[in-house]
Design a protein around this motif. Structure first.
Motif, PDB file in Angstrom:
ATOM      1  N   GLN A   8      26.405  37.199 107.891  1.00  0.00           N
ATOM      2  CA  GLN A   8      27.513  36.266 108.004  1.00  0.00           C
ATOM      3  C   GLN A   8      27.530  35.388 106.749  1.00  0.00           C
ATOM      4  O   GLN A   8      26.473  35.027 106.226  1.00  0.00           O
ATOM      5  N   ARG A  45      31.738  33.995 111.789  1.00  0.00           N
ATOM      6  CA  ARG A  45      31.503  35.280 112.455  1.00  0.00           C
ATOM      7  C   ARG A  45      32.410  36.378 111.924  1.00  0.00           C
ATOM      8  O   ARG A  45      32.067  37.553 111.959  1.00  0.00           O
ATOM      9  N   LEU A  48      32.125  38.615 106.811  1.00  0.00           N
ATOM     10  CA  LEU A  48      30.965  39.478 106.581  1.00  0.00           C
ATOM     11  C   LEU A  48      30.725  39.628 105.079  1.00  0.00           C
ATOM     12  O   LEU A  48      31.633  39.976 104.329  1.00  0.00           O
ATOM     13  N   ASN A  61      36.850  39.124 105.143  1.00  0.00           N
ATOM     14  CA  ASN A  61      37.047  37.920 105.954  1.00  0.00           C
ATOM     15  C   ASN A  61      38.264  38.100 106.833  1.00  0.00           C
ATOM     16  O   ASN A  61      39.158  38.889 106.551  1.00  0.00           O
TER      17      ASN A  61
END
Length: 163
Positions: A8, A45, A48, A61
């Motif tokens: 993350q 979350r 990435l 994103n």
């Protein structure tokens, strides 16, 4: 070829992600540093990061919405984003130009899709240029339509994957 790792995004990743974004996207289509910071802060979350030997080389994103309107420019600022919504909207899929053409984007996308599936999301939506439609179709996305968005002065195409 070394294996990439995924995690993350952290607030400290914003400047590196911005450098990758402006190096990979044309003209005004790149997100601003402020938008990248907002996306990391508001939905980590869905942000990435891919690393190779400790260096960030790419990222995806996203935000989530109950009803997806791909041409909604305000959503790029996460206006209307709800982390609990079941529909994911990808805003950027980016690999540092120095690492493009090696299959990293495909690996990153598969990892992202699996993470969203495990998070209980129902669909993933994205917009891409015409030259990328076949690439996303091979990964399981279905073509929806040409987008009314002219983000960055470009023509876009909407695609969706059911999870």
């Amino acid at each position: 070829m070394p294996e990439p790792s995924f995690r993350q995004a952290l607030p400290s990743d914003a400047e590196r992600c911005y450098a990758i974004e402006i190096g990979a996207y044309e003209g005004d289509e790149a997100a601003t540093l402020a938008r990248i910071r907002t996306r990391i802060e508001q939905y980590p979350r869905g942000f990435l990061v891919m690393e190779l030997e400790g260096q960030v080389i790419g990222f995806i994103n996203s935000g989530c919405a109950h009803e997806v309107v791909m041409s909604d420019e305000a959503f790029k600022e996460l206006v209307g984003h709800d982390a609990e919504a079941s529909n994911v909207v990808i805003m950027s899929v980016v690999i540092d130009p120095l690492f493009q053409g090696r299959g990293y984007a495909t690996v990153m996308m598969k990892t992202f899709v699996e993470r969203m599936r495990r998070a209980g999301k129902r669909t993933i939506h994205l917009m891409c240029k015409e030259r990328h439609v076949d690439l996303y179709a091979r990964q399981g996305y279905v073509y929806v339509r040409p987008s009314p968005s002219d983000h960055g002065g470009m023509s876009w195409h909407e695609m969706v994957m059911a999870l």
